[in-house]
Write a protein that holds these residues in place. Structure first.
Motif, PDB file in Angstrom:
ATOM      1  N   VAL A 281     -10.894   4.245   1.595  1.00  0.00           N
ATOM      2  CA  VAL A 281      -9.977   3.865   2.675  1.00  0.00           C
ATOM      3  C   VAL A 281     -10.306   4.657   3.943  1.00  0.00           C
ATOM      4  O   VAL A 281     -10.667   5.817   3.881  1.00  0.00           O
ATOM      5  CB  VAL A 281      -8.495   4.080   2.287  1.00  0.00           C
ATOM      6  CG1 VAL A 281      -8.095   3.151   1.171  1.00  0.00           C
ATOM      7  CG2 VAL A 281      -8.201   5.513   1.916  1.00  0.00           C
ATOM      8  N   PRO A 282     -10.160   4.017   5.096  1.00  0.00           N
ATOM      9  CA  PRO A 282     -10.397   4.725   6.359  1.00  0.00           C
ATOM     10  C   PRO A 282      -9.173   5.534   6.765  1.00  0.00           C
ATOM     11  O   PRO A 282      -8.065   5.322   6.267  1.00  0.00           O
ATOM     12  CB  PRO A 282     -10.635   3.580   7.348  1.00  0.00           C
ATOM     13  CG  PRO A 282      -9.839   2.450   6.795  1.00  0.00           C
ATOM     14  CD  PRO A 282      -9.894   2.593   5.294  1.00  0.00           C
ATOM     15  N   ILE A 283      -9.381   6.430   7.688  1.00  0.00           N
ATOM     16  CA  ILE A 283      -8.280   7.221   8.237  1.00  0.00           C
ATOM     17  C   ILE A 283      -7.387   6.302   9.061  1.00  0.00           C
ATOM     18  O   ILE A 283      -7.858   5.525   9.877  1.00  0.00           O
ATOM     19  CB  ILE A 283      -8.815   8.370   9.107  1.00  0.00           C
ATOM     20  CG1 ILE A 283      -9.540   9.383   8.213  1.00  0.00           C
ATOM     21  CG2 ILE A 283      -7.699   9.031   9.904  1.00  0.00           C
ATOM     22  CD1 ILE A 283     -10.238  10.489   8.973  1.00  0.00           C
ATOM     23  N   LEU A 284      -6.091   6.394   8.809  1.00  0.00           N
ATOM     24  CA  LEU A 284      -5.104   5.584   9.526  1.00  0.00           C
ATOM     25  C   LEU A 284      -4.701   6.266  10.835  1.00  0.00           C
ATOM     26  O   LEU A 284      -4.709   5.659  11.895  1.00  0.00           O
ATOM     27  CB  LEU A 284      -3.891   5.388   8.611  1.00  0.00           C
ATOM     28  CG  LEU A 284      -2.808   4.435   9.005  1.00  0.00           C
ATOM     29  CD1 LEU A 284      -3.357   3.026   9.189  1.00  0.00           C
ATOM     30  CD2 LEU A 284      -1.726   4.420   7.925  1.00  0.00           C
ATOM     31  N   THR A 285      -4.352   7.542  10.751  1.00  0.00           N
ATOM     32  CA  THR A 285      -4.009   8.347  11.928  1.00  0.00           C
ATOM     33  C   THR A 285      -4.039   9.811  11.519  1.00  0.00           C
ATOM     34  O   THR A 285      -4.164  10.122  10.332  1.00  0.00           O
ATOM     35  CB  THR A 285      -2.628   7.955  12.514  1.00  0.00           C
ATOM     36  OG1 THR A 285      -2.463   8.561  13.785  1.00  0.00           O
ATOM     37  CG2 THR A 285      -1.487   8.360  11.593  1.00  0.00           C
TER      38      THR A 285
ATOM     39  N   TYR B  58      -2.222  16.965   9.351  1.00  0.00           N
ATOM     40  CA  TYR B  58      -2.327  15.934   8.323  1.00  0.00           C
ATOM     41  C   TYR B  58      -3.179  14.747   8.756  1.00  0.00           C
ATOM     42  O   TYR B  58      -3.205  14.370   9.926  1.00  0.00           O
ATOM     43  CB  TYR B  58      -0.933  15.406   7.945  1.00  0.00           C
ATOM     44  CG  TYR B  58      -0.041  16.474   7.378  1.00  0.00           C
ATOM     45  CD1 TYR B  58      -0.206  16.920   6.078  1.00  0.00           C
ATOM     46  CD2 TYR B  58       0.955  17.056   8.155  1.00  0.00           C
ATOM     47  CE1 TYR B  58       0.608  17.917   5.562  1.00  0.00           C
ATOM     48  CE2 TYR B  58       1.772  18.051   7.649  1.00  0.00           C
ATOM     49  CZ  TYR B  58       1.594  18.478   6.346  1.00  0.00           C
ATOM     50  OH  TYR B  58       2.385  19.466   5.839  1.00  0.00           O
ATOM     51  N   THR B  59      -3.845  14.177   7.759  1.00  0.00           N
ATOM     52  CA  THR B  59      -4.587  12.935   7.933  1.00  0.00           C
ATOM     53  C   THR B  59      -3.913  11.911   7.031  1.00  0.00           C
ATOM     54  O   THR B  59      -3.646  12.189   5.865  1.00  0.00           O
ATOM     55  CB  THR B  59      -6.064  13.119   7.539  1.00  0.00           C
ATOM     56  OG1 THR B  59      -6.619  14.155   8.353  1.00  0.00           O
ATOM     57  CG2 THR B  59      -6.848  11.847   7.735  1.00  0.00           C
ATOM     58  N   PHE B  60      -3.643  10.723   7.586  1.00  0.00           N
ATOM     59  CA  PHE B  60      -2.887   9.699   6.876  1.00  0.00           C
ATOM     60  C   PHE B  60      -3.784   8.534   6.472  1.00  0.00           C
ATOM     61  O   PHE B  60      -4.671   8.123   7.223  1.00  0.00           O
ATOM     62  CB  PHE B  60      -1.752   9.170   7.760  1.00  0.00           C
ATOM     63  CG  PHE B  60      -0.716  10.210   8.066  1.00  0.00           C
ATOM     64  CD1 PHE B  60       0.446  10.291   7.315  1.00  0.00           C
ATOM     65  CD2 PHE B  60      -0.893  11.119   9.098  1.00  0.00           C
ATOM     66  CE1 PHE B  60       1.408  11.252   7.586  1.00  0.00           C
ATOM     67  CE2 PHE B  60       0.053  12.080   9.379  1.00  0.00           C
ATOM     68  CZ  PHE B  60       1.208  12.151   8.622  1.00  0.00           C
ATOM     69  N   PHE B  61      -3.482   8.004   5.282  1.00  0.00           N
ATOM     70  CA  PHE B  61      -4.225   6.879   4.722  1.00  0.00           C
ATOM     71  C   PHE B  61      -3.253   5.842   4.193  1.00  0.00           C
ATOM     72  O   PHE B  61      -2.182   6.194   3.682  1.00  0.00           O
ATOM     73  CB  PHE B  61      -5.114   7.346   3.550  1.00  0.00           C
ATOM     74  CG  PHE B  61      -6.073   8.430   3.929  1.00  0.00           C
ATOM     75  CD1 PHE B  61      -7.337   8.118   4.417  1.00  0.00           C
ATOM     76  CD2 PHE B  61      -5.728   9.765   3.796  1.00  0.00           C
ATOM     77  CE1 PHE B  61      -8.223   9.119   4.772  1.00  0.00           C
ATOM     78  CE2 PHE B  61      -6.610  10.770   4.145  1.00  0.00           C
ATOM     79  CZ  PHE B  61      -7.862  10.445   4.635  1.00  0.00           C
ATOM     80  N   SER B  62      -3.639   4.592   4.267  1.00  0.00           N
ATOM     81  CA  SER B  62      -2.901   3.506   3.636  1.00  0.00           C
ATOM     82  C   SER B  62      -3.744   3.059   2.449  1.00  0.00           C
ATOM     83  O   SER B  62      -4.804   2.434   2.628  1.00  0.00           O
ATOM     84  CB  SER B  62      -2.679   2.360   4.623  1.00  0.00           C
ATOM     85  OG  SER B  62      -1.931   1.342   4.008  1.00  0.00           O
TER      86      SER B  62
ATOM     87  N   ALA C 218       0.833  -1.201   0.000  1.00  0.00           N
ATOM     88  CA  ALA C 218       0.000   0.000   0.000  1.00  0.00           C
ATOM     89  C   ALA C 218       0.869   1.252   0.000  1.00  0.00           C
ATOM     90  O   ALA C 218       2.030   1.215   0.389  1.00  0.00           O
ATOM     91  CB  ALA C 218      -0.912   0.002   1.227  1.00  0.00           C
ATOM     92  N   ASP C 219       0.274   2.348  -0.455  1.00  0.00           N
ATOM     93  CA  ASP C 219       0.938   3.650  -0.421  1.00  0.00           C
ATOM     94  C   ASP C 219       0.501   4.393   0.834  1.00  0.00           C
ATOM     95  O   ASP C 219      -0.690   4.413   1.163  1.00  0.00           O
ATOM     96  CB  ASP C 219       0.551   4.485  -1.649  1.00  0.00           C
ATOM     97  CG  ASP C 219       1.100   3.922  -2.944  1.00  0.00           C
ATOM     98  OD1 ASP C 219       2.220   3.391  -2.926  1.00  0.00           O
ATOM     99  OD2 ASP C 219       0.401   4.015  -3.974  1.00  0.00           O
ATOM    100  N   LEU C 220       1.449   4.995   1.526  1.00  0.00           N
ATOM    101  CA  LEU C 220       1.126   5.851   2.660  1.00  0.00           C
ATOM    102  C   LEU C 220       0.928   7.260   2.117  1.00  0.00           C
ATOM    103  O   LEU C 220       1.826   7.833   1.497  1.00  0.00           O
ATOM    104  CB  LEU C 220       2.236   5.828   3.714  1.00  0.00           C
ATOM    105  CG  LEU C 220       1.968   6.655   4.965  1.00  0.00           C
ATOM    106  CD1 LEU C 220       0.718   6.165   5.694  1.00  0.00           C
ATOM    107  CD2 LEU C 220       3.173   6.630   5.883  1.00  0.00           C
TER     108      LEU C 220
END
Length: 108
Positions: free
Chosen positions: A91-95, A100-104, A70-72
């Protein structure tokens, strides 16, 4: 007895209506995060050079979030590009951090 049965049916109808409506309400993730912004290595815009969502490289902060399948991706929290990424990929929010909001995002 008839009045008692009517009251029970009314209560069942009310409960069913509440459950049906509550199933339609979308919950939004919390965006007020007090986590400071870490040092990030931005590689490039994720979908295009002008994309606010950016592909993120390896750093001390991202190490636990990286996945070789996966791409971060980091987007400015609340941005239109973030909303579009979520709608397109599901995709759900990772953190999250302050900004910033991060996704995988799985690679296809």
């Amino acid at each position: 007895m008839k009045r008692h049965l009517e009251m029970i049916m009314l209560n069942i109808g009310t409960i069913a209506s509440v459950l049906a409506v509550s199933g339609c309400i979308e919950t939004t993730p919390e965006v007020a995060i007090s986590e400071p912004d870490p040092e990030l290595i931005f590689v490039r815009g994720y979908r295009s050079a002008a994309d606010d969502c950016r592909l993120v490289g390896e750093s001390a902060f991202t190490l636990d979030f990286l996945d070789d399948a996966a791409d971060l991706v980091a987007c400015s929290t609340g941005s239109t590009d973030m909303d579009e990424l979520m709608a397109q990929t599901g995709v759900p929010i990772l953190t999250q951090t302050n900004s910033y909001t991060f996704f995988s995002v799985p690679r296809r």
